[in-house]
Design a protein around this motif. Structure first.
Motif, mmCIF file in Angstrom:
data_model
loop_
_atom_site.group_PDB
_atom_site.id
_atom_site.type_symbol
_atom_site.label_atom_id
_atom_site.label_comp_id
_atom_site.label_asym_id
_atom_site.label_seq_id
_atom_site.Cartn_x
_atom_site.Cartn_y
_atom_site.Cartn_z
ATOM 1 N N GLU A 60 7.113 6.028 -7.095
ATOM 2 C CA GLU A 60 7.203 4.716 -7.655
ATOM 3 C C GLU A 60 7.099 4.656 -9.045
ATOM 4 N N ARG B 233 -7.778 7.824 -13.365
ATOM 5 C CA ARG B 233 -7.126 7.825 -11.792
ATOM 6 C C ARG B 233 -6.391 7.059 -10.884
ATOM 7 N N ARG B 234 -7.243 5.550 -11.815
ATOM 8 C CA ARG B 234 -6.104 4.576 -11.044
ATOM 9 C C ARG B 234 -4.946 5.160 -11.417
ATOM 10 N N TYR C 193 -3.789 8.361 -9.032
ATOM 11 C CA TYR C 193 -4.377 7.793 -6.997
ATOM 12 C C TYR C 193 -3.399 6.600 -6.383
ATOM 13 N N PHE C 194 -3.493 5.597 -7.554
ATOM 14 C CA PHE C 194 -3.071 4.141 -6.693
ATOM 15 C C PHE C 194 -1.820 3.627 -6.602
ATOM 16 N N HIS C 195 -1.522 3.746 -5.664
ATOM 17 C CA HIS C 195 0.575 2.697 -5.781
ATOM 18 C C HIS C 195 0.033 1.485 -5.088
ATOM 19 N N ARG C 196 1.488 1.257 -5.689
ATOM 20 C CA ARG C 196 1.573 -0.495 -4.758
ATOM 21 C C ARG C 196 1.926 0.326 -3.301
ATOM 22 N N ASN C 197 2.716 0.937 -2.713
ATOM 23 C CA ASN C 197 3.319 0.779 -1.436
ATOM 24 C C ASN C 197 4.004 -0.147 -1.126
ATOM 25 N N THR D 56 -1.737 -0.431 3.279
ATOM 26 C CA THR D 56 -1.277 -1.107 1.859
ATOM 27 C C THR D 56 -1.372 -3.263 2.212
ATOM 28 N N LEU D 57 -0.823 -3.585 3.032
ATOM 29 C CA LEU D 57 -0.048 -4.353 3.346
ATOM 30 C C LEU D 57 -1.512 -5.358 3.791
ATOM 31 N N ASP E 280 -6.809 -3.050 -4.032
ATOM 32 C CA ASP E 280 -6.174 -1.750 -4.228
ATOM 33 C C ASP E 280 -5.869 -0.290 -3.314
ATOM 34 N N MET E 281 -5.047 0.370 -3.026
ATOM 35 C CA MET E 281 -5.057 1.210 -1.480
ATOM 36 C C MET E 281 -4.508 2.034 -2.717
ATOM 37 N N PRO E 282 -5.451 3.793 -2.657
ATOM 38 C CA PRO E 282 -4.361 4.931 -3.284
ATOM 39 C C PRO E 282 -3.711 5.276 -1.695
ATOM 40 N N VAL E 283 -2.942 4.981 -1.725
ATOM 41 C CA VAL E 283 -1.612 5.122 0.391
ATOM 42 C C VAL E 283 -1.427 4.907 -0.589
ATOM 43 N N GLN E 284 0.324 6.370 0.356
ATOM 44 C CA GLN E 284 1.428 6.306 0.063
ATOM 45 C C GLN E 284 1.490 5.946 1.709
ATOM 46 N N LEU F 7 -14.134 4.456 -0.311
ATOM 47 C CA LEU F 7 -12.486 3.975 -1.165
ATOM 48 C C LEU F 7 -13.220 4.306 -2.648
ATOM 49 N N PHE G 92 -11.946 7.613 -5.620
ATOM 50 C CA PHE G 92 -10.762 8.112 -6.419
ATOM 51 C C PHE G 92 -10.978 7.517 -7.646
#
Lengths: 83, 222, 424
Positions: A22, A38-39, A42-46, C250-251, C259-263, C405, C408
């Motif tokens: 992203e 770190r935000r 590590y964090f993504h809108r995804n 995530t959704l 917010d999530m540290p996820v892909q 959570l 992170f």
């Protein structure tokens, strides 16, 4: 094979590219707190839908470029175009 | 000079079974290919990479840009083949032994431009082959996904893509009206690339041989 | 088992004979359809093994039964029905070994606990080493495992050949096999049966399972969850909402602003036509990014690593099949004439440290059990058990304390990368 359109080379097999991720704005490393950094790391809108992202054309022009891709059906459009 | 020409001081990236010969200090295969589909080792050719602004005076002086090629008729690069191998990236191919002159030529171009640009002699670090014959598009279509139709890649066009999974500069450079491509890659992948091309070309009767005067990228008889 | 007072018929050899003889009529439904209530004590989003196991253990261990499991498609339609059904506990970190070993232990008794044949076959699991450094890691893993009481050892190519005669253990391959980490308690299981077993048991405890019920919104009042909204226009109130989704985590979390540290990456798998049984262990090669097992029906199931870019698309690609076929034939050249029956993809929520995200969130009443990457199915029972305890007591039990959570932003990542994510 999915095709990805490189702004320099045109449509190529997606295997020629490396997915960078992203497109995010990087906080200033001089002033960012560890938590902010770190935000950023590590964090993504995804999202499930259109997203602006960065790719690298390693087997072609060897350039980084931005593109908008729909993560649900992998449709693409040049970065900067809004629907 | 004669002793240098007689004794090999370098080997190209490729070796093939059979006799070898030494030309211009380079040991290459001495096999003779006369068929309709030929692979020639052009390793001894001088290879320079030039980097600079994609659209500035260096580009203007080199006379070509990404995706195209030119053979300067005069000036410091006369006789060489200048390939626009990437955005702001060029590949200069010249006859064996002309490295010093070409390097000086490109340096003068850069100096005159005042731009931030660089030139590196990569002659010994790369592999270069020429694939010639009417069936070359068929052969390449087995190992490269780019459409090689005239409309997309006409004579004089260049692109970089994956060929047999090796990052390769491909230059369409027809010889006397016969389809021909130059393929250029990192030296350590060269033998693999050549073997893959030979493997893909067996069904079209590919032959490996020493370059003839027609195979010289510069287009000048040697 | 009781079903709100009425007994759920037990599955047994006797009932099979009775039904076989025509007595007893139709088999009853394993779980029932309900009209959603206006309010539940707990709403679980996601009807996969994690969501249903959480419901089951909430009811069984904590007596909480006023629960709704909301599934946007049919139960087990996501990751639970798309994985390659491999179970093992030979991880690298002591925390990982302990966690997954508890899961394998629960799986061992699951058929009896749920009165449902989950077809767990502990046929042995071997992870191949193709170079010195991975062989060294295998020895390390074996020692960590032995200290934790997990059956695990390094075997040489001769022993591999004895276990899998079709394997090419010669030195002439591109990636010669130097040894393997052999883990006898590992194996495969019928993943659909695990989902159905948990659903049937939860249903018997009075849990409502609502299929084709998509959550489109979560209501939050002064940082507290109050309920969910569904695609068919309902509002269901609940003080506790649990995100047990994979792919869409995530959704769902976006709905409460967490917010999530996820892909999300697709992971492809494929299955061949059925053949006679010849492979009775699970074979994994990290170097070749592939794992192979043979099902009870005789099909070979192949898995790989995740696709090279993030996507919510579950379309298969030719690129994947080409790569997979090359890798499998490198291991077992005799399979060159096998035909693929089908390929599919599941969605994997990848986290930065290849460990899950479990427990509380900054929004009160909103719990997560997500970020399960490529290893969620094998952790189903232990996750359900731990999440149930977390919800019942309002704080995460010790076994999942490291997976919060908050790790992170605080920089306390759990590096199970080397072992948890095969093929990464």
């Amino acid at each position: 094979m999915m095709l990805l359109t490189c702004p320099n080379c045109g449509a190529r097999n997606v295997s020629e590219f490396r997915y960078v991720g992203e497109a995010k704005s990087r906080p200033d490393p001089e002033t960012a707190t560890p938590e902010q950094w770190r935000r950023y790391l590590y964090f993504h809108r995804n999202p499930a839908g259109w997203i602006k992202e960065t790719w690298y054309h390693g087997s072609g022009c060897r350039r980084y470029f931005g593109i908008e891709r729909n993560t649900v059906d992998n449709a693409q459009r040049p970065a900067g175009v809004t629907s | 000079m004669s002793d240098i020409a007689a004794a090999p001081i370098a080997r190209t990236a490729l070796s093939f079974p059979g006799p070898v010969r030494t030309t211009d200090g380079w040991e290459t295969t001495a096999r003779h290919a006369a068929g309709g589909l030929r692979l020639a080792d052009l390793g001894p050719l001088v290879k320079l990479t030039v980097r600079g602004p994609a659209d500035g005076s260096v580009r203007a002086a080199l006379g070509t840009s990404f995706g195209h090629t030119v053979r300067p008729r005069g000036g410091p690069l006369a006789g060489a083949l200048v390939v626009g191998s990437g955005p702001g990236e060029w590949l200069v191919l010249g006859a064996p032994g002309t490295g010093g002159e070409l390097l000086a030529g490109v340096r003068s171009i850069i100096a005159d431009s005042g731009e931030f640009a660089s030139v590196v002699d990569v002659t010994h670090g790369r592999a270069l082959v020429r694939l010639t014959g009417a069936d070359t598009p068929l052969l390449l279509s087995k190992v490269c996904a780019v459409d090689l139709a005239d409309r997309v890649v006409p004579d004089g066009a260049a692109f970089r893509s994956s060929v047999a999974r090796v990052v390769t500069d491909v230059v369409r450079d027809d010889v006397d009206g016969t389809r021909s491509y130059l393929l250029h890659c990192e030296r350590s992948s060269g033998q693999y690339l050549a073997d893959s091309l030979v493997d893909a070309g067996i069904e079209y009767g590919i032959e490996v041989g020493a370059p003839t005067e027609h195979d010289d990228a510069t287009g000048h008889p040697r | 088992m009781s079903r709100n007072g009425q007994r759920t018929p037990r599955y047994s050899a006797w009932s099979l004979v009775r039904h076989g003889l025509g007595a007893g009529g139709e088999w009853g439904r394993a779980f029932r359809h309900h009209t959603p209530r206006q309010a539940y004590d707990v709403v679980i989003i996601g009807g996969g093994v994690h969501g249903l196991a959480t419901a089951h253990y909430l009811a069984e261990n904590h007596g909480i039964t006023n629960i709704a499991v909301l599934e946007k498609s049919y139960i087990g339609s996501g990751g639970s029905g798309r994985n390659t059904a491999i179970l093992r506990s030979n991880y690298l970190t002591p925390e990982g070994v302990r966690f997954y070993d508890r899961s394998v232990k629960l799986y061992e008794h699951l058929a009896a606990d749920l009165n449902f044949n989950v077809m767990f076959s502990q046929r042995g699991h071997m992870t191949l080493a193709h170079n010195d450094s991975s062989l060294r890691t295998m020895h390390w893993r074996a020692e960590v495992n032995k200290l934790q009481g997990v059956d695990s050892s390094v075997i040489d190519p001769g022993e591999i050949k004895k276990l899998v005669p079709y394997m090419d253990v010669s030195a002439s391959t591109r990636y010669p096999i130097l040894g393997a980490l052999y883990h006898p308690p590992g194996g495969i299981i019928r993943h659909d049966a695990v989902v159905w077993g948990y659903a049937r048991s939860a249903d018997a405890h009075g849990v409502h399972i609502h299929q084709k019920t998509e959550v489109v919104g979560i209501d939050v009042t002064s940082n507290r969850v109050t309920g969910v909204r569904t695609a068919d226009g309902r509002r269901i109130s609940a003080p506790v909402v649990v995100n047990c989704t994979a792919g869409w985590s995530t959704l769902i979390s976006d709905m409460v602003g967490v917010d999530m540290p996820v892909q999300t990456f697709p992971l492809q798998a494929a299955v061949t036509e059925p053949v006679k049984p010849f492979l009775d262990t699970v074979v994994v090669s990290g170097t070749l990014h592939t794992y192979v097992s043979q099902t009870d029906r005789g099909e070979l199931v192949f898995g790989a690593s995740v696709d090279p870019f993030a996507s919510y698309s579950t379309r298969g690609s030719l690129d994947f099949v080409e790569g997979l076929a090359g890798h499998v034939l490198e291991l077992m050249p005799a399979l060159s004439k096998m035909r693929l029956l089908r390929q599919w993809a599941g969605l994997c929520d990848m986290t930065p440290d290849y460990s899950p995200i479990m427990g509380l969130t900054p929004v009160e009443g909103f719990f997560v059990d997500v970020g399960w990457g490529t290893y969620g199915f094998k952790a189903g029972p232990v996750s359900g058990e731990a999440m149930a305890a977390c919800i019942a007591h309002g704080k995460p039990p010790e076994i999942i304390a490291a997976f919060g959570l908050d790790r992170f932003e605080e920089g306390r990542l759990v590096g199970e990368k080397g072992a948890a994510a095969v093929g990464h």
